[in-house]
Design an enzyme around this catalytic site. Structure first.
Site, PDB file in Angstrom:
ATOM      1  N   HIS A 180      21.304 105.812  51.579  1.00  0.00           N
ATOM      2  CA  HIS A 180      22.394 105.467  50.848  1.00  0.00           C
ATOM      3  C   HIS A 180      22.995 106.949  49.814  1.00  0.00           C
ATOM      4  CE1 HIS A 180      21.566 101.535  52.098  1.00  0.00           C
ATOM      5  NE2 HIS A 180      22.314 100.977  51.091  1.00  0.00           N
TER       6      HIS A 180
ATOM      7  N   HIS B  60      30.848 101.078  53.139  1.00  0.00           N
ATOM      8  CA  HIS B  60      29.700 101.436  52.977  1.00  0.00           C
ATOM      9  C   HIS B  60      28.622 101.451  54.034  1.00  0.00           C
ATOM     10  CE1 HIS B  60      26.345 101.309  50.401  1.00  0.00           C
ATOM     11  NE2 HIS B  60      25.656 100.200  50.873  1.00  0.00           N
TER      12      HIS B  60
ATOM     13  N   GLU C 262      13.351  96.115  41.053  1.00  0.00           N
ATOM     14  CA  GLU C 262      13.284  97.652  41.395  1.00  0.00           C
ATOM     15  C   GLU C 262      12.642  98.618  40.586  1.00  0.00           C
ATOM     16  OE1 GLU C 262      16.949  98.352  43.630  1.00  0.00           O
ATOM     17  OE2 GLU C 262      16.876 100.465  43.050  1.00  0.00           O
TER      18      GLU C 262
ATOM     19  N   ARG D  76      25.995  80.553  29.790  1.00  0.00           N
ATOM     20  CA  ARG D  76      24.615  81.223  29.637  1.00  0.00           C
ATOM     21  C   ARG D  76      23.712  81.018  31.017  1.00  0.00           C
ATOM     22  NH1 ARG D  76      25.475  79.427  24.406  1.00  0.00           N
ATOM     23  NH2 ARG D  76      25.948  81.286  23.136  1.00  0.00           N
TER      24      ARG D  76
ATOM     25  N   HIS E  46      26.732 107.793  49.637  1.00  0.00           N
ATOM     26  CA  HIS E  46      27.521 107.658  48.439  1.00  0.00           C
ATOM     27  C   HIS E  46      28.120 108.767  48.178  1.00  0.00           C
ATOM     28  CE1 HIS E  46      24.791 104.244  46.416  1.00  0.00           C
ATOM     29  NE2 HIS E  46      25.829 103.818  47.224  1.00  0.00           N
TER      30      HIS E  46
ATOM     31  N   GLU F 111      22.676  98.225  58.050  1.00  0.00           N
ATOM     32  CA  GLU F 111      21.560  97.466  57.230  1.00  0.00           C
ATOM     33  C   GLU F 111      20.729  97.096  57.903  1.00  0.00           C
ATOM     34  OE1 GLU F 111      21.836  98.573  53.920  1.00  0.00           O
ATOM     35  OE2 GLU F 111      24.035  98.758  53.551  1.00  0.00           O
TER      36      GLU F 111
ATOM     37  N   ASN G 106      17.234 101.823  49.926  1.00  0.00           N
ATOM     38  CA  ASN G 106      18.446 102.877  49.818  1.00  0.00           C
ATOM     39  C   ASN G 106      18.200 103.784  50.734  1.00  0.00           C
ATOM     40  OD1 ASN G 106      19.923 101.784  47.579  1.00  0.00           O
ATOM     41  ND2 ASN G 106      18.251 102.171  46.185  1.00  0.00           N
TER      42      ASN G 106
ATOM     43  N   LYS H 275      20.755  90.443  43.053  1.00  0.00           N
ATOM     44  CA  LYS H 275      21.615  91.228  42.457  1.00  0.00           C
ATOM     45  C   LYS H 275      23.065  91.056  42.433  1.00  0.00           C
ATOM     46  CE  LYS H 275      19.267  95.767  43.329  1.00  0.00           C
ATOM     47  NZ  LYS H 275      19.146  97.182  44.138  1.00  0.00           N
TER      48      LYS H 275
ATOM     49  N   LYS I 112      13.812  91.945  53.977  1.00  0.00           N
ATOM     50  CA  LYS I 112      14.379  92.049  52.623  1.00  0.00           C
ATOM     51  C   LYS I 112      13.673  91.145  51.640  1.00  0.00           C
ATOM     52  CE  LYS I 112      18.073  92.495  49.385  1.00  0.00           C
ATOM     53  NZ  LYS I 112      19.235  92.951  49.008  1.00  0.00           N
TER      54      LYS I 112
ATOM     55  N   ARG J 260      11.561  98.447  46.070  1.00  0.00           N
ATOM     56  CA  ARG J 260      13.005  97.917  46.427  1.00  0.00           C
ATOM     57  C   ARG J 260      13.694  99.207  46.502  1.00  0.00           C
ATOM     58  NH1 ARG J 260      16.014  92.395  43.993  1.00  0.00           N
ATOM     59  NH2 ARG J 260      17.959  92.757  45.594  1.00  0.00           N
TER      60      ARG J 260
HETATM   61  P1  NAD Z   1      33.351  92.482  51.485  1.00  0.00           P
HETATM   62  O1  NAD Z   1      33.025  91.287  50.886  1.00  0.00           O
HETATM   63  O2  NAD Z   1      34.647  93.131  51.059  1.00  0.00           O
HETATM   64  O3  NAD Z   1      33.919  91.724  53.204  1.00  0.00           O
HETATM   65  C1  NAD Z   1      34.432  92.958  54.081  1.00  0.00           C
HETATM   66  C2  NAD Z   1      35.718  92.127  54.723  1.00  0.00           C
HETATM   67  O4  NAD Z   1      35.727  91.411  55.390  1.00  0.00           O
HETATM   68  C3  NAD Z   1      36.846  91.563  53.448  1.00  0.00           C
HETATM   69  O5  NAD Z   1      38.044  91.741  53.674  1.00  0.00           O
HETATM   70  C4  NAD Z   1      36.299  89.837  53.562  1.00  0.00           C
HETATM   71  O6  NAD Z   1      37.257  89.480  52.954  1.00  0.00           O
HETATM   72  C5  NAD Z   1      36.533  90.087  55.115  1.00  0.00           C
HETATM   73  N1  NAD Z   1      35.372  88.730  55.477  1.00  0.00           N
HETATM   74  C6  NAD Z   1      34.388  88.512  55.136  1.00  0.00           C
HETATM   75  N2  NAD Z   1      34.025  87.394  55.954  1.00  0.00           N
HETATM   76  C7  NAD Z   1      34.757  87.372  57.103  1.00  0.00           C
HETATM   77  C8  NAD Z   1      34.710  86.749  58.156  1.00  0.00           C
HETATM   78  N3  NAD Z   1      33.720  85.713  58.460  1.00  0.00           N
HETATM   79  N4  NAD Z   1      35.804  86.769  58.984  1.00  0.00           N
HETATM   80  C9  NAD Z   1      36.949  87.960  58.868  1.00  0.00           C
HETATM   81  N5  NAD Z   1      36.820  88.489  57.714  1.00  0.00           N
HETATM   82  C10 NAD Z   1      36.056  88.121  56.664  1.00  0.00           C
HETATM   83  O7  NAD Z   1      32.477  93.497  52.161  1.00  0.00           O
HETATM   84  P2  NAD Z   1      30.792  93.361  52.554  1.00  0.00           P
HETATM   85  O8  NAD Z   1      30.375  94.412  53.329  1.00  0.00           O
HETATM   86  O9  NAD Z   1      30.407  91.853  52.923  1.00  0.00           O
HETATM   87  O10 NAD Z   1      30.172  93.751  51.152  1.00  0.00           O
HETATM   88  C11 NAD Z   1      30.266  94.672  50.453  1.00  0.00           C
HETATM   89  C12 NAD Z   1      30.031  94.261  48.911  1.00  0.00           C
HETATM   90  O11 NAD Z   1      28.580  94.093  48.976  1.00  0.00           O
HETATM   91  C13 NAD Z   1      29.862  95.638  48.040  1.00  0.00           C
HETATM   92  O12 NAD Z   1      30.601  95.502  46.662  1.00  0.00           O
HETATM   93  C14 NAD Z   1      28.646  96.234  47.519  1.00  0.00           C
HETATM   94  O13 NAD Z   1      28.455  96.643  46.403  1.00  0.00           O
HETATM   95  C15 NAD Z   1      27.948  94.528  47.663  1.00  0.00           C
HETATM   96  N6  NAD Z   1      26.498  94.702  47.957  1.00  0.00           N
HETATM   97  C16 NAD Z   1      25.795  94.028  47.283  1.00  0.00           C
HETATM   98  C17 NAD Z   1      24.388  94.097  47.509  1.00  0.00           C
HETATM   99  C18 NAD Z   1      23.496  93.346  46.626  1.00  0.00           C
HETATM  100  O14 NAD Z   1      22.211  93.378  46.922  1.00  0.00           O
HETATM  101  N7  NAD Z   1      23.850  92.643  45.828  1.00  0.00           N
HETATM  102  C19 NAD Z   1      23.735  94.919  48.562  1.00  0.00           C
HETATM  103  C20 NAD Z   1      24.610  95.504  49.496  1.00  0.00           C
HETATM  104  C21 NAD Z   1      26.166  95.440  49.168  1.00  0.00           C
HETATM  105  N1  GLY Z   2      20.860  96.419  48.437  1.00  0.00           N
HETATM  106  C1  GLY Z   2      19.757  96.926  47.850  1.00  0.00           C
HETATM  107  C2  GLY Z   2      19.060  95.872  46.829  1.00  0.00           C
HETATM  108  O1  GLY Z   2      19.185  94.565  47.011  1.00  0.00           O
HETATM  109  O2  GLY Z   2      18.080  96.081  46.178  1.00  0.00           O
END
Ligand code: NAD
Ligand code: GLY
Length: 390
Positions: free
Chosen positions: A271, A288, A260, A144, A275, A208, A268, A166, A250, A264
């Site tokens: 986006h 992305h 949001e 929990r 998307h 970003e 986007n 998030k 941020k 917040r």
């Molecule tokens: P990811 O986590 O898939 O990483 C991209 C690639 O880089 C992966 O293959 C990973 O293993 C590799 N990698 C990571 N660090 C590395 C390093 N230092 N050296 C070499 N390789 C490395 O992608 P991302 O772009 O970091 O994140 C995308 C995800 O984040 C999506 O799922 C998206 O929905 C989410 N996201 C969340 C929020 C939020 O507010 N929570 C905001 C934006 C995106």
């Molecule tokens: N990446 C969008 C948010 O965190 O709200």
């Protein structure tokens, strides 16, 4: 300041002997009252045990990472955490957005239960946004709710996903549809991890960063124009500053609108267009951040057509995106028709009663979120990029 050595994904990071001057660690706070937490940004932070200690309450820690990151950085984080008789375990997940699922999450719960982690355990997310989102959600659910620490290793996760709480996983019917808001105890950003990040992933993070300049920080946008070459060369001091200024933006937005209900959603920008590109091209073909880059150029185009922004500002935006090696247009290979693109844009969490709501620009550093724009103008923007009659 010498640039960080660069290598492709899979390569070992350079040994950090710290023979060159290290930039001072920058710390800022996400102001959420009794849930406020620090973000530390600097070089060599993976080894700085004290930064992690502040986020750990009990005597158990579970590091969650993936098969690509574990060989690069897991040992160092394990070494930093293994103090004072602490139990430090790790679970190594498969790498990829396709594994951001409830089924993969079960591997984390299984590891926690097998190693008898109790309610005082702390989870540590070592990786990009996929690992961060899944670890945060696992922490929100396990017994929990337990604390967690973000150690983001992609540029995108360092400037966006690790901050703001998030968390979640994908469902076959929708991305990020199962999740929770759960804030970390601390975010530890080591810019040296970016040395191993592949170029496309690096540029995706820059999208970003540019976004913060566009939606709320014109001085930062101008600073990015002056410093984009140094950023592309991954110079440590410039990276630290860009990440700090992004996280500050941020953090301010999250502190003002954690759940949001308003501001917040401005995060986007680009986006909704993005998307549509990601979905239309098939997930995984465009990153992305790449889709967001093209989406921001399209949002700028529409803002100019509406008479809300000067053409000269649109040109500055496109020029900066191009210098960050980001695409500035959707594919024109026949993947999309105007109507097809529009119907993909209809599927968006921001839309209310089927009307497309967009984040648009009133100028660099000033944005609005609105569904009050002439639909013909949106069609004209799409026609300009995709061809065909508006
Ligand atoms: P990811 O986590 O898939 O990483 C991209 C690639 O880089 C992966 O293959 C990973 O293993 C590799 N990698 C990571 N660090 C590395 C390093 N230092 N050296 C070499 N390789 C490395 O992608 P991302 O772009 O970091 O994140 C995308 C995800 O984040 C999506 O799922 C998206 O929905 C989410 N996201 C969340 C929020 C939020 O507010 N929570 C905001 C934006 C995106
Ligand atoms: N990446 C969008 C948010 O965190 O709200």
């Amino acid at each position: 300041m010498p640039p960080i050595a660069f290598s492709r994904s899979g390569a070992r990071p350079p040994p950090y002997t710290h023979l060159f001057p290290i930039t001072p660690v920058k710390t800022l706070t996400v102001g959420l009252g009794d849930r406020a937490y620090p973000i530390h940004i600097g070089e060599g932070l993976l080894d700085q045990a004290a930064l992690f200690d502040a986020g750990i309450r009990g005597r158990q820690v579970m590091i969650v990472t993936n098969t690509s990151i574990a060989p690069l950085y897991l040992e160092r984080v394990q070494a930093a955490l293994a103090r004072d008789g602490r139990q430090v375990d790790a679970v190594v997940l498969p790498d990829g957005e396709e594994f951001k699922t409830l089924a993969t999450l079960d591997q984390v719960f299984d590891a926690l239960l097998a190693r008898r982690h109790n309610r005082t355990t702390t989870l540590v997310a070592l990786g990009g946004g996929v690992i961060g989102d899944m670890t945060g959600f696992a922490a929100a659910c396990y017994q929990r709710g337990v604390p967690f620490i973000q150690v983001p290793t992609t540029l995108l996760s360092q400037v966006d996903s690790s901050v703001g709480g998030k968390t979640g996983v994908n469902h076959p019917r929708g991305k990020n549809m199962i999740g929770a808001f759960h804030q970390p105890q601390v975010v530890v950003i080591d810019v040296q991890t970016l040395a191993t990040l592949p170029p496309r992933e690096f540029s995706a993070g820059l999208a970003e960063i540019i976004k913060y300049g566009l939606i709320r920080d014109p001085q930062f946008f101008a600073w990015l124009e002056a410093n984009m070459d140094a950023l592309m060369a991954r110079e440590a001091a410039v990276l630290v500053e860009a990440i700090e200024r992004s996280c500050r933006n941020k953090a301010d937005v999250v502190a003002a609108d954690e759940f949001e209900t308003g501001e917040r959603a401005t995060l986007n920008l680009g986006h909704t267009f993005g998307h549509a590109i990601e979905t239309g091209c098939g997930y995984g073909n465009w990153l992305h951040g790449e889709a967001v880059g093209a989406g921001m150029a399209m949002a700028a185009d529409l803002s100019v057509r509406l008479g809300w922004m000067a053409e000269a500002e649109r040109a500055r935006i496109v020029a900066l995106l191009e210098r960050a090696a980001l695409p500035v247009a959707p594919p024109t290979d026949g993947t999309f028709t105007i109507d097809g693109f529009l119907s993909l844009m209809q599927v968006d969490k921001k839309n209310i009663h089927g009307k497309i709501r967009l984040v648009l620009l009133r100028g660099i550093g000033r944005c609005v979120i609105t569904d009050e724009f002439a639909p013909d103008m949106l069609r004209a923007t799409l026609a300009a990029y995709l061809g065909g009659d508006a």
